[in-house]
Write a protein that holds these residues in place. Structure first.
Motif, short mmCIF file in Angstrom:
data_model
loop_
_atom_site.label_atom_id
_atom_site.label_comp_id
_atom_site.label_asym_id
_atom_site.label_seq_id
_atom_site.Cartn_x
_atom_site.Cartn_y
_atom_site.Cartn_z
N ILE A 57 1.93 2.54 -3.56
CA ILE A 57 0.97 2.95 -4.60
C ILE A 57 1.12 4.43 -4.96
O ILE A 57 1.20 4.77 -6.14
N PRO A 58 1.17 5.36 -3.97
CA PRO A 58 1.35 6.77 -4.36
C PRO A 58 2.65 7.02 -5.11
O PRO A 58 2.70 7.86 -6.01
N GLN A 59 3.71 6.30 -4.75
CA GLN A 59 4.98 6.48 -5.44
C GLN A 59 4.88 6.02 -6.89
O GLN A 59 5.42 6.66 -7.80
N ILE A 60 4.18 4.92 -7.10
CA ILE A 60 3.98 4.43 -8.46
C ILE A 60 3.16 5.42 -9.26
O ILE A 60 3.49 5.76 -10.40
N ALA A 61 2.10 5.92 -8.65
CA ALA A 61 1.22 6.88 -9.34
C ALA A 61 1.97 8.15 -9.72
O ALA A 61 1.71 8.74 -10.77
N PRO A 112 0.81 -1.23 0.00
CA PRO A 112 0.00 0.00 0.00
C PRO A 112 0.83 1.27 0.00
O PRO A 112 0.47 2.24 -0.67
N GLU A 113 1.95 1.26 0.73
CA GLU A 113 2.74 2.48 0.81
C GLU A 113 3.46 2.80 -0.50
O GLU A 113 3.95 3.92 -0.69
N ARG A 128 -8.39 1.82 -5.57
CA ARG A 128 -9.18 3.05 -5.48
C ARG A 128 -9.03 3.75 -4.13
O ARG A 128 -8.86 4.97 -4.06
N ASP A 129 -9.12 3.01 -3.03
CA ASP A 129 -9.06 3.63 -1.70
C ASP A 129 -7.70 4.23 -1.40
O ASP A 129 -7.58 5.14 -0.57
N LEU A 130 -6.66 3.73 -2.07
CA LEU A 130 -5.30 4.20 -1.81
C LEU A 130 -4.86 5.29 -2.78
O LEU A 130 -3.79 5.88 -2.61
N LEU A 131 -5.69 5.57 -3.77
CA LEU A 131 -5.25 6.46 -4.83
C LEU A 131 -6.34 7.46 -5.24
O LEU A 131 -6.88 7.39 -6.34
#
Length: 386
Positions: free
Chosen positions: A44-48, A41-42, A65-68
Protein backbone atom coordinates in the motif's frame (compact mmCIF):
# COMPACT_ATOMS: atom_id res chain seq x y z
CA UNK A 1 -8.66 -5.49 -12.38
CA UNK A 2 -11.81 -4.40 -14.27
CA UNK A 3 -12.50 -0.73 -14.84
CA UNK A 4 -15.75 0.70 -13.55
CA UNK A 5 -17.90 2.99 -15.65
CA UNK A 6 -17.10 6.68 -15.49
CA UNK A 7 -19.07 8.33 -12.72
CA UNK A 8 -19.13 11.51 -10.69
CA UNK A 9 -17.23 11.20 -7.44
CA UNK A 10 -16.91 13.41 -4.42
CA UNK A 11 -13.95 12.54 -2.25
CA UNK A 12 -14.43 13.20 1.45
CA UNK A 13 -11.29 13.98 3.40
CA UNK A 14 -11.32 14.03 7.18
CA UNK A 15 -11.36 17.80 7.24
CA UNK A 16 -11.28 18.88 3.60
CA UNK A 17 -13.10 18.13 0.39
CA UNK A 18 -11.39 18.27 -2.99
CA UNK A 19 -12.64 17.43 -6.46
CA UNK A 20 -11.59 18.30 -9.97
CA UNK A 21 -13.56 21.15 -11.47
CA UNK A 22 -12.06 20.88 -14.93
CA UNK A 23 -14.94 18.73 -16.23
CA UNK A 24 -18.43 17.69 -15.07
CA UNK A 25 -17.30 14.08 -14.71
CA UNK A 26 -14.18 12.46 -13.31
CA UNK A 27 -12.24 9.77 -15.21
CA UNK A 28 -12.17 6.22 -13.88
CA UNK A 29 -9.68 5.78 -11.07
CA UNK A 30 -7.11 3.13 -12.06
CA UNK A 31 -6.42 2.23 -8.43
CA UNK A 32 -9.61 2.60 -6.43
CA UNK A 33 -12.63 1.04 -8.19
CA UNK A 34 -16.08 0.09 -7.08
CA UNK A 35 -14.91 -3.46 -6.45
CA UNK A 36 -12.06 -2.31 -4.11
CA UNK A 37 -9.27 -4.69 -5.20
CA UNK A 38 -7.13 -6.32 -2.54
CA UNK A 39 -3.46 -5.44 -2.16
CA UNK A 40 -0.94 -6.91 0.23
CA UNK A 41 -0.53 -4.50 3.20
CA UNK A 42 3.17 -4.02 2.53
CA UNK A 43 2.39 -2.80 -0.99
CA UNK A 44 0.00 0.00 0.00
CA UNK A 45 2.70 2.61 0.83
CA UNK A 46 4.49 1.79 -2.42
CA UNK A 47 1.29 2.30 -4.38
CA UNK A 48 0.59 5.56 -2.59
CA UNK A 49 4.09 6.85 -3.33
CA UNK A 50 3.31 6.62 -7.05
CA UNK A 51 0.03 8.55 -6.95
CA UNK A 52 0.26 12.14 -8.15
CA UNK A 53 -3.16 13.54 -7.24
CA UNK A 54 -4.78 13.91 -3.84
CA UNK A 55 -7.99 12.46 -5.26
CA UNK A 56 -6.26 9.17 -5.98
CA UNK A 57 -4.47 9.17 -2.64
CA UNK A 58 -7.63 9.64 -0.60
CA UNK A 59 -9.55 7.18 -2.77
CA UNK A 60 -7.02 4.50 -1.81
CA UNK A 61 -6.94 5.69 1.79
CA UNK A 62 -10.72 5.28 2.02
CA UNK A 63 -10.16 1.52 1.76
CA UNK A 64 -6.81 1.24 3.55
CA UNK A 65 -7.08 3.98 6.16
CA UNK A 66 -5.06 2.23 8.88
CA UNK A 67 -2.24 1.46 6.45
CA UNK A 68 -2.09 4.85 4.81
CA UNK A 69 -1.80 7.85 7.16
CA UNK A 70 -1.16 11.27 5.57
CA UNK A 71 2.61 11.23 6.09
CA UNK A 72 5.56 12.69 4.20
CA UNK A 73 6.60 9.33 2.79
CA UNK A 74 3.08 8.38 1.69
CA UNK A 75 2.56 11.76 0.03
CA UNK A 76 6.05 12.03 -1.47
CA UNK A 77 4.83 12.14 -5.07
CA UNK A 78 2.26 14.89 -4.54
CA UNK A 79 3.15 18.09 -6.37
CA UNK A 80 2.93 21.65 -5.01
CA UNK A 81 -0.48 23.30 -5.01
CA UNK A 82 -1.58 26.91 -4.78
CA UNK A 83 -4.23 27.79 -2.22
CA UNK A 84 -6.33 30.54 -3.75
CA UNK A 85 -7.27 33.23 -1.27
CA UNK A 86 -9.33 34.81 0.03
CA UNK A 87 -12.41 32.63 0.33
CA UNK A 88 -12.26 31.07 -3.14
CA UNK A 89 -12.63 27.53 -1.79
CA UNK A 90 -10.12 26.29 -4.33
CA UNK A 91 -6.62 24.95 -4.75
CA UNK A 92 -4.67 24.79 -7.97
CA UNK A 93 -2.67 21.69 -8.92
CA UNK A 94 0.47 23.14 -10.46
CA UNK A 95 1.68 20.43 -12.90
CA UNK A 96 -1.82 19.51 -14.08
CA UNK A 97 -2.91 23.16 -14.31
CA UNK A 98 -6.18 22.09 -12.73
CA UNK A 99 -8.35 23.86 -10.22
CA UNK A 100 -9.66 21.74 -7.33
CA UNK A 101 -12.59 22.53 -5.11
CA UNK A 102 -11.42 22.85 -1.54
CA UNK A 103 -12.95 23.64 1.84
CA UNK A 104 -10.80 24.90 4.69
CA UNK A 105 -11.19 22.64 7.75
CA UNK A 106 -12.57 25.48 9.85
CA UNK A 107 -16.08 26.24 11.01
CA UNK A 108 -15.43 29.21 13.30
CA UNK A 109 -13.04 31.21 11.14
CA UNK A 110 -13.73 33.57 8.24
CA UNK A 111 -10.80 33.24 5.76
CA UNK A 112 -11.82 36.48 4.06
CA UNK A 113 -10.61 38.35 7.13
CA UNK A 114 -7.22 36.65 7.46
CA UNK A 115 -3.70 36.81 6.09
CA UNK A 116 -2.23 33.45 5.02
CA UNK A 117 1.28 32.02 5.50
CA UNK A 118 2.73 28.79 4.11
CA UNK A 119 4.32 26.04 6.23
CA UNK A 120 4.46 22.96 4.05
CA UNK A 121 1.13 21.17 4.37
CA UNK A 122 0.12 23.59 7.11
CA UNK A 123 -0.97 27.15 6.75
CA UNK A 124 -1.12 29.92 9.31
CA UNK A 125 -4.07 32.29 9.28
CA UNK A 126 -3.67 35.56 11.11
CA UNK A 127 -6.90 37.40 11.87
CA UNK A 128 -7.04 40.50 14.09
CA UNK A 129 -10.85 40.22 13.97
CA UNK A 130 -10.71 36.78 15.58
CA UNK A 131 -7.85 37.89 17.88
CA UNK A 132 -5.85 34.77 17.07
CA UNK A 133 -3.14 33.18 14.98
CA UNK A 134 -4.29 29.75 13.81
CA UNK A 135 -2.09 26.99 12.33
CA UNK A 136 -4.03 24.34 10.39
CA UNK A 137 -2.97 21.09 8.75
CA UNK A 138 -4.93 21.13 5.50
CA UNK A 139 -5.24 17.35 5.10
CA UNK A 140 -5.97 16.29 8.67
CA UNK A 141 -7.59 19.36 10.17
CA UNK A 142 -5.14 19.36 13.09
CA UNK A 143 -5.05 22.88 14.54
CA UNK A 144 -3.29 24.89 17.19
CA UNK A 145 -3.82 28.52 18.11
CA UNK A 146 -1.91 31.43 19.52
CA UNK A 147 -3.05 34.88 20.60
CA UNK A 148 -2.73 37.53 17.91
CA UNK A 149 0.62 39.40 18.09
CA UNK A 150 0.27 42.82 19.73
CA UNK A 151 2.29 44.72 17.09
CA UNK A 152 1.93 44.73 13.27
CA UNK A 153 3.81 42.04 11.30
CA UNK A 154 3.91 40.54 7.82
CA UNK A 155 6.32 37.63 8.30
CA UNK A 156 6.00 34.47 10.35
CA UNK A 157 8.61 31.83 11.15
CA UNK A 158 7.98 28.51 12.85
CA UNK A 159 10.63 26.31 14.44
CA UNK A 160 9.51 23.56 16.80
CA UNK A 161 7.24 25.30 19.30
CA UNK A 162 8.69 28.76 18.64
CA UNK A 163 6.85 31.28 16.45
CA UNK A 164 8.42 34.57 15.33
CA UNK A 165 6.54 37.54 13.88
CA UNK A 166 8.21 40.64 12.45
CA UNK A 167 8.21 43.22 9.67
CA UNK A 168 11.31 42.97 7.45
CA UNK A 169 13.27 46.16 6.79
CA UNK A 170 11.08 48.20 9.17
CA UNK A 171 11.92 48.69 12.83
CA UNK A 172 14.21 46.74 15.10
CA UNK A 173 11.70 44.53 16.98
CA UNK A 174 11.01 40.80 16.67
CA UNK A 175 7.96 39.33 18.43
CA UNK A 176 8.11 35.72 19.57
CA UNK A 177 5.87 33.25 21.35
CA UNK A 178 5.94 29.57 22.24
CA UNK A 179 3.04 27.18 21.95
CA UNK A 180 1.03 27.34 25.14
CA UNK A 181 2.10 30.89 26.00
CA UNK A 182 -0.67 33.38 26.67
CA UNK A 183 1.25 36.43 25.50
CA UNK A 184 4.05 37.45 23.15
CA UNK A 185 7.46 38.77 24.03
CA UNK A 186 9.44 41.38 22.12
CA UNK A 187 13.18 41.46 21.42
CA UNK A 188 14.92 44.32 19.65
CA UNK A 189 18.15 44.72 17.72
CA UNK A 190 20.42 47.46 18.92
CA UNK A 191 20.91 50.53 16.77
CA UNK A 192 21.67 50.81 13.90
CA UNK A 193 20.78 47.24 12.88
CA UNK A 194 17.42 46.36 11.29
CA UNK A 195 16.43 42.76 10.43
CA UNK A 196 16.12 42.43 6.67
CA UNK A 197 15.18 38.75 6.96
CA UNK A 198 15.41 35.80 9.36
CA UNK A 199 15.63 32.05 8.84
CA UNK A 200 16.18 28.96 10.98
CA UNK A 201 18.99 26.69 9.82
CA UNK A 202 20.12 23.62 11.76
CA UNK A 203 18.54 24.94 14.95
CA UNK A 204 20.14 28.39 14.69
CA UNK A 205 18.36 31.62 13.86
CA UNK A 206 20.22 33.45 11.10
CA UNK A 207 19.61 37.10 10.34
CA UNK A 208 20.43 39.32 7.41
CA UNK A 209 20.69 42.74 9.04
CA UNK A 210 20.82 46.13 7.45
CA UNK A 211 22.54 49.27 8.65
CA UNK A 212 23.47 52.58 7.15
CA UNK A 213 26.74 54.49 7.21
CA UNK A 214 28.39 57.22 5.25
CA UNK A 215 28.76 54.86 2.29
CA UNK A 216 25.04 53.98 2.18
CA UNK A 217 23.18 50.79 3.10
CA UNK A 218 25.18 47.79 4.33
CA UNK A 219 23.99 44.18 4.66
CA UNK A 220 25.59 41.61 6.90
CA UNK A 221 24.87 38.02 8.00
CA UNK A 222 24.66 37.12 11.69
CA UNK A 223 23.53 34.38 14.04
CA UNK A 224 20.76 35.85 16.20
CA UNK A 225 19.91 34.94 19.78
CA UNK A 226 16.71 36.03 21.55
CA UNK A 227 18.01 36.86 25.02
CA UNK A 228 16.10 37.13 28.30
CA UNK A 229 16.94 40.82 28.26
CA UNK A 230 14.47 41.42 25.42
CA UNK A 231 17.25 42.01 22.94
CA UNK A 232 18.38 40.30 19.76
CA UNK A 233 22.03 39.48 20.27
CA UNK A 234 23.93 39.32 16.98
CA UNK A 235 27.09 37.35 16.28
CA UNK A 236 28.28 38.59 12.90
CA UNK A 237 29.63 36.22 10.26
CA UNK A 238 32.03 37.57 7.67
CA UNK A 239 32.06 40.99 6.08
CA UNK A 240 29.38 43.17 4.53
CA UNK A 241 27.56 41.94 1.46
CA UNK A 242 29.52 42.92 -1.62
CA UNK A 243 28.37 46.18 -3.18
CA UNK A 244 28.05 44.53 -6.58
CA UNK A 245 25.71 41.89 -5.14
CA UNK A 246 23.49 44.54 -3.60
CA UNK A 247 23.39 46.79 -6.67
CA UNK A 248 19.97 46.93 -8.35
CA UNK A 249 18.25 44.70 -5.80
CA UNK A 250 14.73 45.65 -4.76
CA UNK A 251 14.79 43.24 -1.83
CA UNK A 252 16.66 40.29 -0.30
CA UNK A 253 15.47 37.13 1.41
CA UNK A 254 17.30 34.25 3.04
CA UNK A 255 16.68 30.70 1.84
CA UNK A 256 18.00 27.20 2.34
CA UNK A 257 18.76 24.29 0.03
CA UNK A 258 20.18 20.97 1.17
CA UNK A 259 21.31 22.48 4.49
CA UNK A 260 23.14 25.32 2.74
CA UNK A 261 22.29 28.95 3.41
CA UNK A 262 21.27 30.99 0.37
CA UNK A 263 20.57 34.65 -0.27
CA UNK A 264 18.02 35.54 -2.95
CA UNK A 265 18.14 38.96 -4.54
CA UNK A 266 15.22 40.25 -6.58
CA UNK A 267 16.26 42.69 -9.28
CA UNK A 268 13.67 45.19 -10.48
CA UNK A 269 10.19 45.89 -9.20
CA UNK A 270 8.33 43.09 -11.02
CA UNK A 271 10.91 41.46 -10.44
CA UNK A 272 12.57 40.94 -13.80
CA UNK A 273 15.18 38.50 -12.50
CA UNK A 274 16.58 36.81 -9.42
CA UNK A 275 20.17 36.37 -8.29
CA UNK A 276 21.07 33.56 -5.88
CA UNK A 277 24.13 33.64 -3.62
CA UNK A 278 25.56 30.76 -1.61
CA UNK A 279 27.13 31.38 1.80
CA UNK A 280 30.77 30.32 1.95
CA UNK A 281 31.37 29.87 5.67
CA UNK A 282 35.13 29.33 5.36
CA UNK A 283 35.65 32.54 3.41
CA UNK A 284 32.90 34.43 5.24
CA UNK A 285 31.29 35.76 2.07
CA UNK A 286 28.50 35.25 -0.45
CA UNK A 287 29.22 33.91 -3.93
CA UNK A 288 26.72 33.92 -6.76
CA UNK A 289 25.50 30.61 -8.17
CA UNK A 290 23.31 29.57 -11.09
CA UNK A 291 22.81 25.99 -9.94
CA UNK A 292 20.65 24.58 -7.15
CA UNK A 293 21.72 20.98 -7.69
CA UNK A 294 18.47 20.32 -9.59
CA UNK A 295 16.41 21.62 -6.65
CA UNK A 296 13.59 24.15 -6.92
CA UNK A 297 12.91 27.10 -4.61
CA UNK A 298 9.46 28.50 -3.80
CA UNK A 299 8.75 32.07 -2.69
CA UNK A 300 5.67 34.10 -1.81
CA UNK A 301 6.06 37.82 -2.20
CA UNK A 302 9.30 38.62 -0.37
CA UNK A 303 9.95 35.45 1.60
CA UNK A 304 11.10 31.89 1.07
CA UNK A 305 8.67 29.06 1.87
CA UNK A 306 10.18 25.80 0.64
CA UNK A 307 12.48 23.75 -1.53
CA UNK A 308 11.69 20.69 -3.66
CA UNK A 309 14.49 18.14 -3.84
CA UNK A 310 14.38 15.77 -6.86
CA UNK A 311 15.84 12.80 -5.00
CA UNK A 312 13.34 10.03 -4.45
CA UNK A 313 12.73 9.16 -0.82
CA UNK A 314 14.29 12.30 0.67
CA UNK A 315 12.03 14.32 2.92
CA UNK A 316 13.17 16.60 5.72
CA UNK A 317 12.37 19.86 7.38
CA UNK A 318 14.17 22.40 9.49
CA UNK A 319 12.50 25.41 11.01
CA UNK A 320 10.04 26.94 8.59
CA UNK A 321 12.05 25.62 5.64
CA UNK A 322 10.83 22.38 4.12
CA UNK A 323 12.44 20.07 1.57
CA UNK A 324 10.68 17.22 -0.14
CA UNK A 325 11.16 14.79 -2.99
CA UNK A 326 8.87 14.58 -5.98
CA UNK A 327 11.00 12.08 -7.84
CA UNK A 328 13.63 12.97 -10.47
CA UNK A 329 11.21 13.18 -13.40
CA UNK A 330 8.13 14.72 -11.87
CA UNK A 331 6.30 16.72 -14.57
CA UNK A 332 5.49 20.36 -14.12
CA UNK A 333 8.21 21.28 -11.61
CA UNK A 334 11.34 22.68 -13.25
CA UNK A 335 14.80 22.12 -11.86
CA UNK A 336 17.20 24.94 -10.91
CA UNK A 337 14.23 27.25 -10.93
CA UNK A 338 12.50 29.73 -8.61
CA UNK A 339 8.71 29.81 -8.32
CA UNK A 340 7.35 33.12 -7.09
CA UNK A 341 3.78 34.29 -6.37
CA UNK A 342 2.30 37.72 -5.99
CA UNK A 343 -1.13 39.25 -6.43
CA UNK A 344 -0.32 40.65 -9.88
CA UNK A 345 1.24 37.74 -11.70
CA UNK A 346 -0.35 34.85 -9.80
CA UNK A 347 2.95 32.97 -10.22
CA UNK A 348 6.15 33.19 -12.21
CA UNK A 349 8.85 30.66 -12.98
CA UNK A 350 12.41 31.95 -13.17
CA UNK A 351 15.19 29.71 -14.50
CA UNK A 352 18.63 30.20 -12.99
CA UNK A 353 20.12 28.21 -15.85
CA UNK A 354 19.11 30.52 -18.71
CA UNK A 355 17.56 33.55 -17.00
CA UNK A 356 14.15 33.01 -18.58
CA UNK A 357 11.16 34.37 -16.65
CA UNK A 358 7.68 33.06 -17.50
CA UNK A 359 4.52 34.53 -15.97
CA UNK A 360 1.36 32.44 -15.60
CA UNK A 361 -2.13 33.82 -15.20
CA UNK A 362 -4.08 30.65 -15.84
CA UNK A 363 -7.74 30.89 -16.79
CA UNK A 364 -8.59 28.67 -13.84
CA UNK A 365 -6.87 31.10 -11.51
CA UNK A 366 -8.65 34.14 -12.89
CA UNK A 367 -11.93 32.92 -11.47
CA UNK A 368 -10.49 33.17 -7.97
CA UNK A 369 -10.46 36.96 -7.99
CA UNK A 370 -13.26 38.59 -6.02
CA UNK A 371 -15.44 41.26 -7.62
CA UNK A 372 -13.93 43.88 -5.33
CA UNK A 373 -10.43 42.85 -6.52
CA UNK A 374 -9.46 41.82 -3.00
CA UNK A 375 -7.12 39.11 -4.28
CA UNK A 376 -4.01 38.21 -2.35
CA UNK A 377 -1.04 36.18 -3.48
CA UNK A 378 -1.79 32.44 -3.76
CA UNK A 379 -0.27 30.46 -0.90
CA UNK A 380 2.04 27.51 -1.61
CA UNK A 381 0.85 24.18 -0.22
CA UNK A 382 3.15 21.14 -0.26
CA UNK A 383 1.17 17.93 0.54
CA UNK A 384 4.38 15.93 0.98
CA UNK A 385 5.72 18.30 3.63
CA UNK A 386 3.76 17.03 6.61
Amino acid sequence: MTKSATHRRKLSLSATMMASSSSPTSPPNPVATTSSPYFLPELIPQIASCLTTLQDFFAVRATYRDLLPPSSSNLASQAPHLLLVPGSRAMFHLPLRRRLRFRLPLHDFDPNLAAFYSFGCRIAMASPIHHELSFVHLLTGERFRLPYPPAPFCRLLLSGDLVLAFVPTVGHAVQYCRLGDVEWRVASCTEPYVPEDLIFLKGNLHALVRSEDAGGLCYRLAVANLSDKNTVELMFLGDNLDTQAAHGSSYFCLAECLDELLLISAVGDCPEEFHVFRWQSMEGKWTRTTSLGDCTLFLTYFYFVGCVVPTKGMTCFSGYYFASSLGPDHPGVRRDCLYFTDAKRKWIEYSLADGSCDAFVAENLEGAARPDSDFRAPVWVFPSMC
